[in-house]
Design an enzyme around this catalytic site. Sequence first.
Site, mmCIF file in Angstrom:
data_model
loop_
_atom_site.group_PDB
_atom_site.id
_atom_site.type_symbol
_atom_site.label_atom_id
_atom_site.label_comp_id
_atom_site.label_asym_id
_atom_site.label_seq_id
_atom_site.Cartn_x
_atom_site.Cartn_y
_atom_site.Cartn_z
ATOM 1 N N ARG A 99 -11.213 30.002 -4.867
ATOM 2 C CA ARG A 99 -11.009 31.123 -5.683
ATOM 3 C C ARG A 99 -10.784 31.070 -7.062
ATOM 4 O O ARG A 99 -11.331 31.999 -7.795
ATOM 5 C CB ARG A 99 -9.442 31.219 -5.225
ATOM 6 C CG ARG A 99 -9.161 31.719 -3.679
ATOM 7 C CD ARG A 99 -8.216 32.564 -3.305
ATOM 8 N NE ARG A 99 -8.308 33.059 -1.838
ATOM 9 C CZ ARG A 99 -7.378 33.419 -1.060
ATOM 10 N NH1 ARG A 99 -6.100 33.736 -1.614
ATOM 11 N NH2 ARG A 99 -7.354 33.710 0.171
ATOM 12 N N ARG A 106 -14.372 8.969 7.183
ATOM 13 C CA ARG A 106 -14.725 7.879 6.466
ATOM 14 C C ARG A 106 -16.455 7.726 6.690
ATOM 15 O O ARG A 106 -16.604 7.813 7.997
ATOM 16 C CB ARG A 106 -14.057 6.618 7.070
ATOM 17 C CG ARG A 106 -12.572 6.882 6.931
ATOM 18 C CD ARG A 106 -11.998 5.906 6.148
ATOM 19 N NE ARG A 106 -10.270 6.166 6.428
ATOM 20 C CZ ARG A 106 -9.324 6.369 5.549
ATOM 21 N NH1 ARG A 106 -9.713 6.324 4.355
ATOM 22 N NH2 ARG A 106 -8.127 6.311 6.031
ATOM 23 N N ASP A 114 -9.090 6.755 -3.930
ATOM 24 C CA ASP A 114 -9.701 5.940 -4.973
ATOM 25 C C ASP A 114 -11.160 5.784 -4.362
ATOM 26 O O ASP A 114 -12.123 5.658 -5.084
ATOM 27 C CB ASP A 114 -9.031 4.918 -5.312
ATOM 28 C CG ASP A 114 -8.715 3.642 -4.212
ATOM 29 O OD1 ASP A 114 -8.768 4.229 -3.327
ATOM 30 O OD2 ASP A 114 -8.355 2.463 -4.502
ATOM 31 N N ASP A 140 0.037 8.140 -0.583
ATOM 32 C CA ASP A 140 0.231 6.781 -1.367
ATOM 33 C C ASP A 140 0.637 6.766 -2.926
ATOM 34 O O ASP A 140 1.249 5.733 -3.398
ATOM 35 C CB ASP A 140 -0.913 5.919 -1.061
ATOM 36 C CG ASP A 140 -1.288 5.591 0.301
ATOM 37 O OD1 ASP A 140 -0.433 5.845 1.083
ATOM 38 O OD2 ASP A 140 -2.335 5.476 0.489
ATOM 39 N N ASP A 175 -1.018 6.255 -5.335
ATOM 40 C CA ASP A 175 -1.790 4.866 -6.151
ATOM 41 C C ASP A 175 -2.802 5.293 -6.759
ATOM 42 O O ASP A 175 -3.500 4.364 -7.083
ATOM 43 C CB ASP A 175 -1.923 4.037 -4.629
ATOM 44 C CG ASP A 175 -2.867 4.612 -3.887
ATOM 45 O OD1 ASP A 175 -3.357 5.820 -4.084
ATOM 46 O OD2 ASP A 175 -3.538 3.800 -2.971
ATOM 47 N N ARG A 223 24.694 -0.599 12.740
ATOM 48 C CA ARG A 223 23.677 -1.482 13.044
ATOM 49 C C ARG A 223 23.017 -1.447 11.551
ATOM 50 O O ARG A 223 22.914 -0.689 10.814
ATOM 51 C CB ARG A 223 22.606 -1.010 13.824
ATOM 52 C CG ARG A 223 23.168 -1.460 15.508
ATOM 53 C CD ARG A 223 21.766 -1.223 16.345
ATOM 54 N NE ARG A 223 22.256 -1.998 17.447
ATOM 55 C CZ ARG A 223 22.411 -1.595 18.574
ATOM 56 N NH1 ARG A 223 21.869 -0.212 18.823
ATOM 57 N NH2 ARG A 223 22.956 -1.841 19.854
ATOM 58 N N GLY A 245 2.154 3.486 2.186
ATOM 59 C CA GLY A 245 1.871 3.322 0.841
ATOM 60 C C GLY A 245 0.693 2.267 0.475
ATOM 61 O O GLY A 245 0.131 2.065 -0.614
ATOM 62 N N ARG A 246 -0.065 1.648 1.402
ATOM 63 C CA ARG A 246 -1.064 1.039 1.111
ATOM 64 C C ARG A 246 -0.513 -0.271 0.239
ATOM 65 O O ARG A 246 0.541 -0.787 0.472
ATOM 66 C CB ARG A 246 -2.018 1.504 0.748
ATOM 67 C CG ARG A 246 -2.843 2.439 2.084
ATOM 68 C CD ARG A 246 -4.329 2.235 1.663
ATOM 69 N NE ARG A 246 -4.794 2.981 0.319
ATOM 70 C CZ ARG A 246 -6.058 3.388 0.042
ATOM 71 N NH1 ARG A 246 -7.027 3.217 0.726
ATOM 72 N NH2 ARG A 246 -6.180 3.769 -1.310
HETATM 73 P P1 ADP Z 1 -9.663 7.340 -0.067
HETATM 74 O O1 ADP Z 1 -10.617 8.105 -0.525
HETATM 75 O O2 ADP Z 1 -8.458 7.788 0.719
HETATM 76 O O3 ADP Z 1 -9.465 5.996 -0.802
HETATM 77 P P2 ADP Z 1 -11.812 5.547 1.589
HETATM 78 O O4 ADP Z 1 -11.409 4.188 0.661
HETATM 79 O O5 ADP Z 1 -11.948 5.376 2.973
HETATM 80 O O6 ADP Z 1 -10.507 6.643 1.287
HETATM 81 O O7 ADP Z 1 -12.930 6.079 0.949
HETATM 82 C C1 ADP Z 1 -13.498 7.471 1.495
HETATM 83 C C2 ADP Z 1 -15.083 7.448 1.716
HETATM 84 O O8 ADP Z 1 -15.440 7.362 0.484
HETATM 85 C C3 ADP Z 1 -15.655 6.251 2.248
HETATM 86 O O9 ADP Z 1 -15.735 6.382 3.747
HETATM 87 C C4 ADP Z 1 -17.098 6.138 1.696
HETATM 88 O O10 ADP Z 1 -17.833 7.233 2.440
HETATM 89 C C5 ADP Z 1 -16.703 6.835 0.220
HETATM 90 N N1 ADP Z 1 -16.557 5.497 -0.754
HETATM 91 C C6 ADP Z 1 -15.615 4.733 -0.787
HETATM 92 N N2 ADP Z 1 -16.093 3.505 -1.444
HETATM 93 C C7 ADP Z 1 -17.444 3.857 -1.935
HETATM 94 C C8 ADP Z 1 -18.076 3.166 -2.792
HETATM 95 N N3 ADP Z 1 -17.724 1.861 -3.542
HETATM 96 N N4 ADP Z 1 -19.358 3.705 -3.051
HETATM 97 C C9 ADP Z 1 -19.726 4.857 -2.551
HETATM 98 N N5 ADP Z 1 -18.819 5.608 -1.629
HETATM 99 C C10 ADP Z 1 -17.609 5.002 -1.509
#
Ligand code: ADP
Length: 319
Positions: A25, A72, A103, A127, A129, A162, A170-171
Amino acid sequence: MKRIGVLTSGGDSPGMNAAVRAVVRKGLYHQVEVAGIYHGYQGLIEGKIKTMEAGDVGDIIQRGGTKLYSARCPEFKTEDGQRKAIEQMKKQGLEGLVIIGGDGSYRGAMALTEKGFPCVGVPGTIDNDIPGTDYTIGFDTALNTVIEAIDKIRDTATSHERTFIIEVMGRDSGDLALWAGLAGGAESILIPEENYNLDDLVERLEKGKKRGKKHSIIIVAEGVMNGNKLAELIEQKAEIETRVSVLGHIQRGGSPTARDRVLGSLFGARAVEVLLAGHGGRAIGMRNHQVVDYDMTEAFTEAHDADMSLYALSKELSI
Ligand code: ADP
């Protein structure tokens, strides 16, 4: 820019839909077309892309998960996968991308930006994080889910006098455990940011019992160890019988809290502003109650610090 895209990636979190809605939007507000990319980077590679109208993001602000689906995608980590994604974006006339995720998703966004395709990251994970932002979208909802669970478990803990161990997500981050522990009145909280002391934990349990406490709640972050392992360790040390509850995926779902909807809306809108101003490789965040954008690489090079004053306070209050 005339046409941008938005996708959600990695673990879903409540409030992602509010962010998607805001991106679509806010784009339309600026007369920019916004395309929704389904199934994260996998869908980007496969061209699962659809132009969004205002109505396509109606009736989703209150829903958990992500309407754009998430995935993923190992292929996207390869040069070949990224090349395919860029080809699709060129074919679709996309000039920039908002990526909502954690991340890992940011790393993908950075890879595209470095290849000349500007991306802006919005932090979506329960998380909490991601370095550079005080809060991520979904943390507040997950926290409230955990609190609800603690309250319910407390009823049983009291009735049966108990000790309960509750394992939370939270990884590698202890934020969810820390906030939930303080808000839930837990006797002990174990987080990855602080070395645990089993003797101290047992001593607190025993002291509480002597004082006439009917129950005890121990919160353990998954980044420390699993709940059953902790139960074993406690039993070995002091013959204290415990019950373990692993909350699992219920922490990820549910209707987002008002706070996560507001955060999603603010972050999504800011991401569009940043992208339209021509800045790629930026991440959106909240610092001291202000929405900010910052160099996305900070999210990899800096650390997210838990607020250890909460930890200290919890110890003082849970005597
Ligand atoms: P989140 O984003 O929740 O941390 P993931 O770590 O599984 O979840 O990352 C999500 C997707 O981002 C991965 O399945 C992949 O496609 C992409 N990704 C992760 N790390 C990299 C990287 N180093 N370079 C390029 N793409 C990445």
